[in-house]
Design an enzyme around this catalytic site. Structure first.
Site, PDB file in Angstrom:
ATOM      1  N   CYS A  42      25.787  70.001  19.923  1.00 41.39           N
ATOM      2  CA  CYS A  42      26.418  71.267  20.323  1.00 41.39           C
ATOM      3  C   CYS A  42      25.594  72.509  20.015  1.00 41.39           C
ATOM      4  O   CYS A  42      25.232  73.254  20.917  1.00 41.39           O
ATOM      5  CB  CYS A  42      27.787  71.389  19.654  1.00 41.39           C
ATOM      6  SG  CYS A  42      28.966  70.226  20.322  1.00 41.39           S
TER       7      CYS A  42
ATOM      8  N   LYS B 297      22.216  73.204  22.044  1.00 44.83           N
ATOM      9  CA  LYS B 297      22.372  73.467  23.478  1.00 44.83           C
ATOM     10  C   LYS B 297      23.264  74.685  23.740  1.00 44.83           C
ATOM     11  O   LYS B 297      23.026  75.440  24.674  1.00 44.83           O
ATOM     12  CB  LYS B 297      22.868  72.212  24.198  1.00 44.83           C
ATOM     13  CG  LYS B 297      24.334  72.113  24.416  1.00 44.83           C
ATOM     14  CD  LYS B 297      24.717  70.898  25.216  1.00 44.83           C
ATOM     15  CE  LYS B 297      26.157  70.525  24.947  1.00 44.83           C
ATOM     16  NZ  LYS B 297      27.120  71.586  25.193  1.00 44.83           N
TER      17      LYS B 297
END
Ligand code: UDX
Length: 503
Positions: free
Chosen positions: A332, A335
């Site tokens: 998470c 990105k």
């Protein structure tokens, strides 16, 4: 009142003819009551499809299925569906398999690869597909639009399409246009309901974290909120000792709100989308801040734990996510942060602060390597045990793992690496074709090494008897790159302790 009822009952039951009549009335009353409860439940029970069975998708599907709903878990990947059908997730997450097998056995969770089987029946659809980053850092929304196409084609009127995947602000509006274009006759509502669960605490977070529900359709918002109310009810009887070992990790002792309404945040579509990305960006920023201060601590002799305790005690700042170490990774933060930077550029906004957070994070592996070199000299042919390979404890996920980056960096410098992770050994087997010795346990990994580096703060490493390590190791350096051990304990058992910003 109750004593009057008791007296009346005694009189009635003393007459046998009245007894059978009363029994009949009571029986009828009970049956009608049960039927009405069943009807109310059936009315409230929703048929739901969750598209995508990653960490977010399968956890959401499983808790909804355990909370009284009929849930299709839809994924195009047949092997994942096969694993779920057998009552398991395709990754490690403590306590999840138990809930999956319960829902599979009761028939409330139906894994499928078919849009035709699941979507036409569904009143609510959650899109939980992946949004990997492209080369330029922008999020790849191909899976989001592919799922929307299947939904547009097969949905019935009145469906609520709920987006759980992390998408850039404005995506919801584009998706509404896209679905209308694909199926102009379909009547639907669109809701953004971003997910905040952490890997390793996925079930715990689904039961305890806030719920952001954003839409321009208030009725759809309430339907989604009501689904979570059912999850909240189910959670009341749930034994939390069966799930995460790491739920309180990095929280700095802050308790989460337990009352349902205080967990719900109702807002509009675009705000909900931006809340998700900004939340992850801010957490990453906090960690990079702590790591940057840790670098300064090492130069000045200050102690990062004390500094963060001191600033975290200010309620405007808070202690959570100010734990210094090797840096952030996972599926998470990297990105979402790079996605935010590139999407902001499209709107002519320069996210300078996030670029700095990325830069500090990228430095942390080199920082640890340099510090290691300053303690044991040239790393060529040194034998180093790197403990922990997943991007954080409690998960087998090695995506963007700082530990894996550390291993690769040490190998580049000619070090010989042995490594052990309690859950991620299968994952790294394919990754390391460069001679990393994958050990069978902690003892095996540290046997004969010049230094040990703790790269992921697994409970197993914290609880290990480091007193016995001295007999196995050749050298005496224990580099705690996650600041998870007590330095005094390590020194007391005769090893040399090094941490990040701990002086
Ligand atoms: C994160 C968010 O926390 C979650 O809300 C969101 O839905 C998904 O992304 P996750 O990726 O599972 O969850 O991991 P998290 O617990 O946030 O940790 C991320 C990384 O930061 C890990 O590599 C962890 O080791 C590191 N970290 C975290 C620190 O180095 N210091 C800290 O103080 C906290």
């Amino acid at each position: 009142m109750s004593s009057a009822f008791l007296v009346a009952s005694c009189i009635l039951f003393s007459d046998p003819s009245l007894t059978s009549c009363v029994q009949y009335v009571f029986g009828l009353y009970t049956t009608l009551n049960l039927i009405s409860i069943w009807c109310i439940n059936a009315m409230q029970m929703k048929t739901i499809t969750i598209i995508g069975t990653g960490y977010v998708g399968i956890t959401t599907a499983t808790v909804l299925a355990n909370s009284g709903h009929k849930v299709f878990a839809l994924d195009v990947d047949e092997s994942k569906i096969k694993t779920i059908k057998s009552g398991k997730a395709h990754f490690f997450e403590k306590g999840l398999d138990d809930l999956i097998s319960r829902a599979i056995n009761s028939g409330s969770l139906i894994p499928t690869t078919s849009y035709e089987e699941s979507i036409p029946e569904s009143e609510v659809i959650f899109s939980c597909v992946g949004t990997p980053d492209r080369e330029d850092g922008s999020p790849n929304l191909d899976y989001i639009f592919a799922a929307a196409e299947g939904v547009a084609e097969h949905s019935k009127d009145g469906v609520i399409i709920t987006q759980k995947s992390t998408v850039p602000v404005g995506t919801g509006k584009e998706l509404i246009k896209f679905i209308k274009n694909k199926n102009p006759k379909l009547k639907f509502s669109y809701v953004s309901n971003p997910e905040f669960l952490r890997e390793g605490s996925a079930v715990y977070d689904t039961f305890n974290d806030r719920m952001v529900v954003g839409s321009d359709d208030n009725g759809a918002v309430e339907t989604v909120v009501n689904l979570y109310k059912d999850v909240h009810e189910f959670a009341k009887g749930f034994d939390f000792s069966k799930v995460s070992d790491y739920a309180a990790e990095y929280s700095g002792g802050q308790e989460k709100a337990k009352d349902f309404e205080s967990r719900v945040i109702r807002t509009n579509l675009k705000s909900a989308e931006l809340i998700k990305v900004s939340a992850n960006a801010f957490l990453a920023l906090k960690i990079s801040f702590a790591n940057n201060v840790a670098q300064l601590c090492d130069k000045t002799g200050a102690n990062v734990d004390a500094v963060m305790d001191g600033i975290g005690a200010d309620s405007r700042i808070g202690r959570a996510f100010l734990y210094a170490g090797l840096g952030w990774g996972g599926g998470c933060f990297p990105k979402d942060v790079s996605g935010m930077i590139t999407v902001a550029e499209d709107h002519n906004v320069d996210m300078k602060v996030m670029k700095a957070a990325v830069e500090v994070n990228a430095e942390m592996v080199g920082f640890v390597v340099e510090k290691l070199r300053s303690k044991i000299g040239d790393l060529k042919d040194k034998k180093i045990a790197v403990m922990g390979l997943s991007f954080k404890p409690g998960t087998s996920d090695i995506r963007n793992s700082q530990s894996v980056k550390l291993v690769n960096e040490l190998i580049k410098l000619g070090a010989k690496i042995s490594s052990f992770d309690p859950q991620a050994m299968a994952e790294v087997k394919e990754k390391f074709d460069n001679g990393v010795e994958l050990a069978g346990g902690i003892d095996d990994a540290i046997d004969g090494v010049d230094a040990v580096v703790i790269a992921t703060e697994w409970k197993e490493f914290r609880e290990y008897d480091w007193g016995s390590a001295g007999k196995l190791m050749k050298g005496d350096l224990l580099f705690d790159a996650r600041n998870c051990l007590d330095p005094e304990m390590v020194e007391n058992v005769g090893l040399r302790y090094v941490g990040v910003g701990r002086n």
